[in-house]
Design a protein around this motif. Sequence first.
Motif, PDB file in Angstrom:
ATOM      1  N   LEU A 125       9.974  11.736  11.571  1.00 49.34           N
ATOM      2  CA  LEU A 125      11.409  11.728  11.385  1.00 49.34           C
ATOM      3  C   LEU A 125      11.718  12.535  10.136  1.00 49.34           C
ATOM      4  N   ARG A 126      12.444  13.673  10.322  1.00 49.23           N
ATOM      5  CA  ARG A 126      12.632  14.666   9.261  1.00 49.23           C
ATOM      6  C   ARG A 126      14.051  14.676   8.694  1.00 49.23           C
ATOM      7  N   ILE A 127      14.900  13.750   9.113  1.00 46.28           N
ATOM      8  CA  ILE A 127      16.327  13.883   8.844  1.00 46.28           C
ATOM      9  C   ILE A 127      16.717  13.516   7.420  1.00 46.28           C
ATOM     10  N   CYS A 128      15.970  12.649   6.736  1.00 50.70           N
ATOM     11  CA  CYS A 128      16.429  12.057   5.478  1.00 50.70           C
ATOM     12  C   CYS A 128      16.410  13.059   4.329  1.00 50.70           C
ATOM     13  N   ASP A 129      17.500  13.134   3.563  1.00 48.07           N
ATOM     14  CA  ASP A 129      17.470  13.826   2.281  1.00 48.07           C
ATOM     15  C   ASP A 129      16.439  13.155   1.383  1.00 48.07           C
ATOM     16  N   ALA A 130      15.828  13.929   0.488  1.00 48.20           N
ATOM     17  CA  ALA A 130      14.922  13.343  -0.503  1.00 48.20           C
ATOM     18  C   ALA A 130      15.679  12.287  -1.302  1.00 48.20           C
ATOM     19  N   GLN A 131      15.079  11.109  -1.423  1.00 42.62           N
ATOM     20  CA  GLN A 131      15.697  10.016  -2.159  1.00 42.62           C
ATOM     21  C   GLN A 131      15.269  10.057  -3.620  1.00 42.62           C
ATOM     22  N   THR A 132      16.192   9.770  -4.521  1.00 43.23           N
ATOM     23  CA  THR A 132      15.861   9.734  -5.944  1.00 43.23           C
ATOM     24  C   THR A 132      15.053   8.497  -6.281  1.00 43.23           C
ATOM     25  N   SER A 133      15.332   7.405  -5.618  1.00 43.04           N
ATOM     26  CA  SER A 133      14.677   6.124  -5.891  1.00 43.04           C
ATOM     27  C   SER A 133      13.499   5.900  -4.954  1.00 43.04           C
ATOM     28  N   ILE A 134      12.347   5.545  -5.520  1.00 42.63           N
ATOM     29  CA  ILE A 134      11.203   5.174  -4.692  1.00 42.63           C
ATOM     30  C   ILE A 134      11.526   3.925  -3.883  1.00 42.63           C
TER      31      ILE A 134
ATOM     32  N   CYS B 109      11.939   6.093 -12.066  1.00 41.21           N
ATOM     33  CA  CYS B 109      11.403   5.410 -10.887  1.00 41.21           C
ATOM     34  C   CYS B 109       9.878   5.362 -10.880  1.00 41.21           C
ATOM     35  N   LEU B 110       9.244   6.086 -11.807  1.00 39.85           N
ATOM     36  CA  LEU B 110       7.784   6.159 -11.807  1.00 39.85           C
ATOM     37  C   LEU B 110       7.138   5.094 -12.687  1.00 39.85           C
ATOM     38  N   SER B 111       7.961   4.308 -13.396  1.00 37.31           N
ATOM     39  CA  SER B 111       7.375   3.217 -14.175  1.00 37.31           C
ATOM     40  C   SER B 111       6.702   2.251 -13.225  1.00 37.31           C
ATOM     41  N   LEU B 112       5.575   1.720 -13.606  1.00 39.30           N
ATOM     42  CA  LEU B 112       4.713   0.940 -12.718  1.00 39.30           C
ATOM     43  C   LEU B 112       5.425  -0.303 -12.209  1.00 39.30           C
TER      44      LEU B 112
ATOM     45  N   GLU C 217       0.835  -1.203   0.000  1.00 48.62           N
ATOM     46  CA  GLU C 217       0.000   0.000   0.000  1.00 48.62           C
ATOM     47  C   GLU C 217       0.869   1.251   0.000  1.00 48.62           C
ATOM     48  N   LEU C 218       1.923   1.245   0.790  1.00 48.49           N
ATOM     49  CA  LEU C 218       2.834   2.394   0.841  1.00 48.49           C
ATOM     50  C   LEU C 218       3.553   2.577  -0.493  1.00 48.49           C
ATOM     51  N   VAL C 219       3.973   1.477  -1.113  1.00 47.63           N
ATOM     52  CA  VAL C 219       4.609   1.548  -2.427  1.00 47.63           C
ATOM     53  C   VAL C 219       3.643   2.136  -3.448  1.00 47.63           C
ATOM     54  N   TYR C 220       2.407   1.643  -3.430  1.00 48.63           N
ATOM     55  CA  TYR C 220       1.409   2.101  -4.397  1.00 48.63           C
ATOM     56  C   TYR C 220       1.221   3.615  -4.311  1.00 48.63           C
ATOM     57  N   TRP C 221       1.041   4.116  -3.092  1.00 51.68           N
ATOM     58  CA  TRP C 221       0.738   5.540  -2.959  1.00 51.68           C
ATOM     59  C   TRP C 221       1.959   6.413  -3.246  1.00 51.68           C
TER      60      TRP C 221
END
Length: 463
Positions: free
Chosen positions: A292-301, A457-460, A129-133
């Motif tokens: 938790l706010r520490i993580c840099d934005a990740q390029t990969s889902i 990374c947005l390919s289904l 579910e988390l992956v889907y959203w």
Amino acid sequence: MSTSKWEFPKKPIPLPFSHGIEMELQMLDENGQFLKGEDMVFMMKKMVEQARDTLIQFIESGTMPKLIEKKIVDMPEIRYSEEKGDVLTLTYKLHGNPIDIEIFGRDGNVAAITYILECVTPPCEYIEELVYWAQTILLIAELVLPKELFLVSAGFNPLQKEYFRGLTFADHNHMGSFKDDSEKIKVYDMFRNFLPHILALSVNSALIDGHPTDNIKIIGKRYACPGCIRSIRLKKNETMLSLNDPRTYIPYMSPDNPNDYDYFLRTIQKASLEDARQQDIFPYTEFGTIELRICDAQTSIARRIGIAILLQMLALKAKNMNYVPDVGSATIVKNRINAIERGLFGVFRTEDANIKEIERIDDEFADCYFNTEGRLLQHACQGLIKYVGTDKNIKKFFKVPLRKIPFLDPIIISLFGTCDYADPPICEAEYQLSLYNYRGGDAFKILGDLVYMTHNCLSLIHI
């Protein structure tokens, strides 16, 4: 627009606690620059409207998994927020109870230099579910983005000439559905202990003004660049996160007195919980979650999800412990600094911790934390993986071996595996440095690679 039908397994893998991710994305023009805030007002309003229409099409297409369909209470609608302007809101069920989520809009914490696009998953109860959203919201962002703009998912714009407050990009993880406040504080204490580890695994802002902060040397397949800061976002950010000062760092909180707000505020020197929100970890959100706010934005889902799952495993470990030890603010802060500056190559230091006392309280925790079989954060993170990966309660909960938990692979490969372009340890900051070397220092090509990776990374993904 893709209308491929998602297929969930018959038995999706449950999460020990509800989990949502706030993902901050860069919107850049063809020159790799941000549009000014005033130029984004009309554009953002149209994007929110188009995001609503696109999500409605997804809902009505019949391609959503039944698990997702059953949780959507009403069609998404646009509401006005004083902080954010127009935002797309979805009413979604968590444990059967409807809650409103602002899933798409501008980040409300940023000054009007420009707009940061904020994409938010609903709180999820299953990994799939988390992956889907995560993928669906980011796909909608790309579909509604004006043609003259490009999305980049990284902690900092590599072409940005200097740091500006608020113009950095993070992944914020929200965890909730705790049994009670004492359980929540045990999880908070566990996250606090392992914050340098999570930080070292997630650094992703290694370039500024088109280049790293030091020369890159390559020995075989190993990058030797000790002066290259791995998280420029965190190195420069001294107002929207915790400070590198053990005297005012977020404190260890006792599960016997989990809501001692005065002690928490007094330690970090803030006047109110509202003022205190922007810390590395904040256990007192209005939603009853830990943020938790520490993580840099990740390029990969996939890497985003992997970090979320690792947090879930740590939280489950804490839940089953009688007592979570305190390694001390001095130890955490020293390793926080090392993780920001060198990522997984940072030296892991524990000389300030009360090791003997922690061994007396919990020898398994002490063995994981202090007997790292090496001096780097890479080795400390290897200890963390073994700590949660061999836990019988965690294995029993997920009902699959560690190697079969979806999207944990990127984390494991960072520490133990092999890559074509470099030996481990490797994370997304190291990848940016490898791009700089591969592209001969051509920052525009590097930015193009990050745009391509964000899009790719947005390919289904069929789970």
